[in-house]
Design a protein around this motif. Structure first.
Motif, PDB file in Angstrom:
ATOM      1  N   TRP A  71     -34.682 -93.426 -61.575  1.00 14.16           N
ATOM      2  CA  TRP A  71     -34.821 -92.641 -62.914  1.00 14.16           C
ATOM      3  C   TRP A  71     -35.154 -91.526 -62.593  1.00 14.16           C
ATOM      4  O   TRP A  71     -36.498 -91.342 -61.893  1.00 14.16           O
ATOM      5  CB  TRP A  71     -35.696 -93.470 -63.755  1.00 14.16           C
ATOM      6  CG  TRP A  71     -36.168 -92.827 -64.745  1.00 14.16           C
ATOM      7  CD1 TRP A  71     -37.395 -92.285 -65.218  1.00 14.16           C
ATOM      8  CD2 TRP A  71     -35.060 -92.539 -66.047  1.00 14.16           C
ATOM      9  NE1 TRP A  71     -37.050 -91.517 -66.367  1.00 14.16           N
ATOM     10  CE2 TRP A  71     -36.025 -91.832 -66.862  1.00 14.16           C
ATOM     11  CE3 TRP A  71     -33.858 -92.823 -66.491  1.00 14.16           C
ATOM     12  CZ2 TRP A  71     -35.478 -91.340 -68.222  1.00 14.16           C
ATOM     13  CZ3 TRP A  71     -33.264 -92.579 -67.591  1.00 14.16           C
ATOM     14  CH2 TRP A  71     -34.073 -91.809 -68.446  1.00 14.16           C
ATOM     15  N   ARG A 125     -32.089 -89.363 -66.556  1.00 18.68           N
ATOM     16  CA  ARG A 125     -30.957 -90.247 -66.602  1.00 18.68           C
ATOM     17  C   ARG A 125     -31.309 -91.055 -65.414  1.00 18.68           C
ATOM     18  O   ARG A 125     -32.079 -91.039 -64.488  1.00 18.68           O
ATOM     19  CB  ARG A 125     -29.905 -89.418 -66.222  1.00 18.68           C
ATOM     20  CG  ARG A 125     -29.654 -88.821 -64.856  1.00 18.68           C
ATOM     21  CD  ARG A 125     -28.464 -88.061 -64.620  1.00 18.68           C
ATOM     22  NE  ARG A 125     -28.566 -86.756 -65.097  1.00 18.68           N
ATOM     23  CZ  ARG A 125     -27.640 -85.930 -64.859  1.00 18.68           C
ATOM     24  NH1 ARG A 125     -26.447 -86.039 -64.688  1.00 18.68           N
ATOM     25  NH2 ARG A 125     -27.970 -84.580 -65.614  1.00 18.68           N
ATOM     26  N   THR A 180     -24.109 -92.349 -63.231  1.00 18.02           N
ATOM     27  CA  THR A 180     -25.355 -91.922 -64.052  1.00 18.02           C
ATOM     28  C   THR A 180     -25.155 -92.490 -65.444  1.00 18.02           C
ATOM     29  O   THR A 180     -23.961 -92.760 -65.779  1.00 18.02           O
ATOM     30  CB  THR A 180     -25.256 -90.070 -64.195  1.00 18.02           C
ATOM     31  OG1 THR A 180     -23.886 -89.745 -64.819  1.00 18.02           O
ATOM     32  CG2 THR A 180     -25.298 -89.703 -62.837  1.00 18.02           C
ATOM     33  N   ASP A 193     -27.598 -92.876 -69.505  1.00 25.50           N
ATOM     34  CA  ASP A 193     -28.483 -92.342 -70.391  1.00 25.50           C
ATOM     35  C   ASP A 193     -29.799 -93.392 -70.402  1.00 25.50           C
ATOM     36  O   ASP A 193     -29.689 -94.267 -69.604  1.00 25.50           O
ATOM     37  CB  ASP A 193     -28.105 -92.067 -71.763  1.00 25.50           C
ATOM     38  CG  ASP A 193     -27.691 -93.415 -72.403  1.00 25.50           C
ATOM     39  OD1 ASP A 193     -27.476 -94.426 -71.673  1.00 25.50           O
ATOM     40  OD2 ASP A 193     -27.279 -93.363 -73.600  1.00 25.50           O
ATOM     41  N   ALA A 194     -30.909 -92.970 -70.921  1.00 24.03           N
ATOM     42  CA  ALA A 194     -32.118 -93.714 -70.883  1.00 24.03           C
ATOM     43  C   ALA A 194     -31.888 -95.186 -71.334  1.00 24.03           C
ATOM     44  O   ALA A 194     -32.447 -96.006 -70.823  1.00 24.03           O
ATOM     45  CB  ALA A 194     -33.221 -92.878 -71.710  1.00 24.03           C
ATOM     46  N   ASP A 195     -31.071 -95.340 -72.277  1.00 24.62           N
ATOM     47  CA  ASP A 195     -30.816 -96.461 -73.097  1.00 24.62           C
ATOM     48  C   ASP A 195     -30.011 -97.601 -72.139  1.00 24.62           C
ATOM     49  O   ASP A 195     -29.234 -98.858 -72.524  1.00 24.62           O
ATOM     50  CB  ASP A 195     -30.358 -96.487 -74.419  1.00 24.62           C
ATOM     51  CG  ASP A 195     -31.451 -95.888 -75.325  1.00 24.62           C
ATOM     52  OD1 ASP A 195     -32.675 -96.228 -75.052  1.00 24.62           O
ATOM     53  OD2 ASP A 195     -31.224 -95.161 -76.235  1.00 24.62           O
ATOM     54  N   HIS A 255     -24.631 -95.371 -72.303  1.00 25.51           N
ATOM     55  CA  HIS A 255     -23.209 -94.519 -71.957  1.00 25.51           C
ATOM     56  C   HIS A 255     -23.578 -94.161 -70.365  1.00 25.51           C
ATOM     57  O   HIS A 255     -24.475 -93.622 -69.931  1.00 25.51           O
ATOM     58  CB  HIS A 255     -23.533 -93.280 -72.690  1.00 25.51           C
ATOM     59  CG  HIS A 255     -23.526 -93.514 -74.294  1.00 25.51           C
ATOM     60  ND1 HIS A 255     -24.728 -93.841 -75.099  1.00 25.51           N
ATOM     61  CD2 HIS A 255     -22.356 -93.655 -75.123  1.00 25.51           C
ATOM     62  CE1 HIS A 255     -24.327 -94.182 -76.352  1.00 25.51           C
ATOM     63  NE2 HIS A 255     -22.969 -94.045 -76.397  1.00 25.51           N
ATOM     64  N   TRP A 256     -22.381 -94.293 -69.826  1.00 26.66           N
ATOM     65  CA  TRP A 256     -22.321 -93.887 -68.396  1.00 26.66           C
ATOM     66  C   TRP A 256     -21.089 -92.941 -67.884  1.00 26.66           C
ATOM     67  O   TRP A 256     -20.178 -93.064 -68.590  1.00 26.66           O
ATOM     68  CB  TRP A 256     -22.085 -95.442 -67.778  1.00 26.66           C
ATOM     69  CG  TRP A 256     -23.232 -96.463 -68.087  1.00 26.66           C
ATOM     70  CD1 TRP A 256     -23.296 -97.202 -68.879  1.00 26.66           C
ATOM     71  CD2 TRP A 256     -24.428 -96.674 -67.088  1.00 26.66           C
ATOM     72  NE1 TRP A 256     -24.398 -97.802 -68.751  1.00 26.66           N
ATOM     73  CE2 TRP A 256     -25.037 -97.561 -67.688  1.00 26.66           C
ATOM     74  CE3 TRP A 256     -24.841 -95.906 -65.892  1.00 26.66           C
ATOM     75  CZ2 TRP A 256     -26.214 -97.999 -67.213  1.00 26.66           C
ATOM     76  CZ3 TRP A 256     -26.168 -96.457 -65.615  1.00 26.66           C
ATOM     77  CH2 TRP A 256     -26.634 -97.234 -66.113  1.00 26.66           C
TER      78      TRP A 256
END
Length: 325
Positions: free
Chosen positions: A255, A259, A271, A273-275, A278-279
């Motif tokens: 982390w 990202r 890569t 997102d934090a949740d 979305h990749w």
């Protein structure tokens, strides 16, 4: 007469030349610090101090963020599997056969240490990590999980039962939970400092290779065949992330404060997102298909090692060694 003497003169001349001592300057060619035959298996970063370790007992160190490197001599030729560092001077390396090394002076000298691995199996210690309390934890085959409270000098085993499972990585959520991941999708967590461990349901078969938490609740595990698992409840439950088009093996994840970043086979770079919703799938370098097995945060980017060594930041790849695929 000259026709008769000519062969004699030739022989005399050759004999004289054979006795002439030619002084040839002695040139010593030092091999490059990073060679094409190298296979690096782990990397760690403390500021601009970088260490990378790998096959046949190789350790290299940079003090300027990778611009220059120096080889460190240990006298050990086991494959070094992992390294962790507390600061620029203190670090621990784990290797095959239950062997380890520690340094307190930045690698000028390395002291051998023994890790209490199982008598079964090969004793390969696969990963070492440092928890929020500054203790080192290591994982191995046969359900071996180890801990050190004195900067890697002595170790205790926190699991008491041998089992046919190899743990590949260990992570801490900062709120008292420790989780390990291993072969065949196995994942287990402890909420009592390693005294007891509870298996977590993953519903995946591929081996999990790496796990990390970004805070007390959110973590990510990655593995073979593009497997990605996420938790939002501190490791109690894990869900599989669906990422279309991802088939490559993933070997390590970090982390970056912005990202999730994972690397693996054929130069893949994943890569998210934090949740973990979305990749993006790409490659560390679009023209480079080298496999990469380990990551370390550095500045606003990361250093990654495997078939080669380099640094990635803002879409730019800087190769530190001679290997390019």
């Amino acid at each position: 007469m000259w026709a008769i003497l000519s062969p004699v003169l030739v022989v005399v001349a050759l004999t004289a030349l054979s006795r002439v001592r030619l002084e040839v300057p002695r040139v010593i060619i030092e091999p490059p610090v990073i060679e094409t035959r190298d296979r690096f298996l782990a990397v760690t970063a403390v500021g601009d101090v970088l260490w990378a370790v790998g096959k046949d007992g190789k350790i290299i160190r940079s003090e300027d963020g990778g611009k220059t490197w120096a080889r460190q001599v240990t006298g050990v030729h086991n494959n070094f599997q992992s390294i962790a560092a507390w600061d620029a001077n203190r670090a621990v390396v784990v290797a095959n056969g239950g062997k380890g090394l520690i340094t307190t002076d930045g690698g000028k000298a390395w002291e051998p240490v023994a890790l209490p691995v199982s008598d079964m199996g090969s004793g390969k210690v696969l990963r070492v990590r440092i928890d929020p309390q500054g203790r080192a934890w290591a994982v191995s085959e046969i359900n071996v999980i180890l801990r050190s409270a004195d900067f890697g000098k002595t170790w205790e085993r926190v699991t008491s039962v041998d089992d046919d499972v190899a743990w590949n990585d260990i992570a801490f959520n900062g709120a008292g939970t420790v989780c390990v991941v291993g072969e065949f999708g196995r994942l287990a967590c402890s909420a009592d400092d390693g005294v007891t461990w509870e298996a977590r349901e993953t519903n995946v078969a591929p081996s999990l290779m790496s796990v990390v938490f970004r805070d007390a609740q959110n973590g990510l595990a990655v593995g073979l065949s593009g497997t990605v698992l996420a938790t939002g409840d501190g490791g109690l439950s894990w869900r599989q992330a669906t990422i279309e088009g991802l088939e490559r093996h993933l070997f390590d994840v970090i982390w970056t404060d912005a990202r999730w970043v994972a690397v693996g086979d054929k130069g893949v770079l994943l890569t998210g997102d934090a949740d973990a919703a979305h990749w993006e799938i790409g490659r560390v370098n679009p023209a480079d298909f080298a496999w990469r097995i380990a990551l370390a945060r550095h500045g606003n980017g990361f250093v990654t090692v495997g078939l080669n060594v380099g640094r990635w930041e803002a879409g730019q790849w800087e190769l530190f060694g001679p290997r390019f695929h």
